[in-house]
Scaffold this active site. Sequence first.
Site, PDB file in Angstrom:
ATOM      1  N   ALA A  96      38.800  39.689  33.002  1.00 59.89           N
ATOM      2  CA  ALA A  96      39.966  40.518  33.287  1.00 59.89           C
ATOM      3  C   ALA A  96      40.282  40.581  34.773  1.00 59.89           C
ATOM      4  O   ALA A  96      39.387  40.648  35.611  1.00 59.89           O
ATOM      5  CB  ALA A  96      39.732  41.935  32.756  1.00 59.89           C
ATOM      6  N   GLY A 151      35.009  38.138  30.408  1.00 56.03           N
ATOM      7  CA  GLY A 151      35.941  37.695  29.385  1.00 56.03           C
ATOM      8  C   GLY A 151      36.067  36.192  29.300  1.00 56.03           C
ATOM      9  O   GLY A 151      36.389  35.641  28.245  1.00 56.03           O
ATOM     10  N   GLU A 154      33.429  35.165  27.076  1.00 62.09           N
ATOM     11  CA  GLU A 154      33.765  35.528  25.696  1.00 62.09           C
ATOM     12  C   GLU A 154      34.766  34.533  25.103  1.00 62.09           C
ATOM     13  O   GLU A 154      34.671  34.195  23.915  1.00 62.09           O
ATOM     14  CB  GLU A 154      34.315  36.947  25.659  1.00 62.09           C
ATOM     15  CG  GLU A 154      33.245  37.979  26.003  1.00 62.09           C
ATOM     16  CD  GLU A 154      33.734  39.405  25.898  1.00 62.09           C
ATOM     17  OE1 GLU A 154      33.268  40.112  24.989  1.00 62.09           O
ATOM     18  OE2 GLU A 154      34.580  39.807  26.717  1.00 62.09           O
ATOM     19  N   GLU A 174      29.336  42.541  32.318  1.00 59.20           N
ATOM     20  CA  GLU A 174      29.995  43.836  32.170  1.00 59.20           C
ATOM     21  C   GLU A 174      29.089  45.031  32.431  1.00 59.20           C
ATOM     22  O   GLU A 174      29.530  46.039  33.006  1.00 59.20           O
ATOM     23  CB  GLU A 174      30.616  43.956  30.761  1.00 59.20           C
ATOM     24  CG  GLU A 174      31.911  43.207  30.589  1.00 59.20           C
ATOM     25  CD  GLU A 174      31.751  41.744  30.243  1.00 59.20           C
ATOM     26  OE1 GLU A 174      32.731  41.081  29.850  1.00 59.20           O
ATOM     27  OE2 GLU A 174      30.600  41.226  30.360  1.00 59.20           O
TER      28      GLU A 174
END
Length: 300
Positions: A96, A151, A154, A174
């Site tokens: 992000a 992310g 991910e 994170e």
Amino acid sequence: KAYDVYRAAAGQRPDAEVPRMPHPTTPPVGVQEPVLRVQMDEGIATLTLNRPAKLNSLDPELVCRLADAWEQMAADPAVRVVIVTGAGDRAFCTGADLGRLIPLFNGARPAQDEWDQRLQSDPRLLDKALLRRTDYTVPVIAAVRGFALAGGMELLLGTDLRIAAEDSEFGLTEVTRGIIPAGGGLARLARQVPWAKAAEIVLVGDRISAQSAAEMGLVNRLVPSVHVLDEAMQLARRMARNGPLAMRKAKEVMVSSNGLPFDEAYRIESRAAGVVMASADAMEGPRAFIEKRSPHFTGT
């Protein structure tokens, strides 16, 4: 959830060492480059996150565009394989954009444009952008150069095959920021690598090397950075010769039967086999073999 969104731009300027990749036209001076670049080449789609100055982090526009691109690829029968990569050699994707995406979701800033408004009205777009779903059956190859973090990692976990640069780095960082990787990372990682390795990646939050990622089976192949895109394209070209319906159905079974008792998994497998065996491709493949020619698959 919201904090696992990314701001990424996809686009690609292939290096001279990657001769097979089509060379996109450079936008005129003063024209902003698209955050996501989409290229098609004989059944192979290449999505390039195109925010190299921001390490290909995900902002609202990129999330929306990436979510739309995945849907378009799935709906297009001409697409056999998708390659997803990041512009430049510093990052695949770093998750992000902390200045744009997270504040939008936690209410720290109001919606300022159409992308913000769209993302606020449909939070599922983030899941779609990160392939956080079980119904995406198009084969996807990740071509990783540089960082694949948060992310970005991910998104990587939502792909099927991964080609990575020897100097790339991976991580779900994170917890070091007081949040968790809820964009599919927690649910998928322990199904793809041994539990203890997954726990170390998630709970320690440190980055891991490309060599470590390869040793635990997180990536398929390591190559020098300048050869990553070419290697991914060669693999995609090989896959594009396969029956597209067969590949999509095979992936569907692998995903939907994962973790189920064998009896249930076998039923899913049998249903998919029934669909494939009734297809024109299932007749074309053996016929081409007997006739000693290359098959012409149509996905029907």
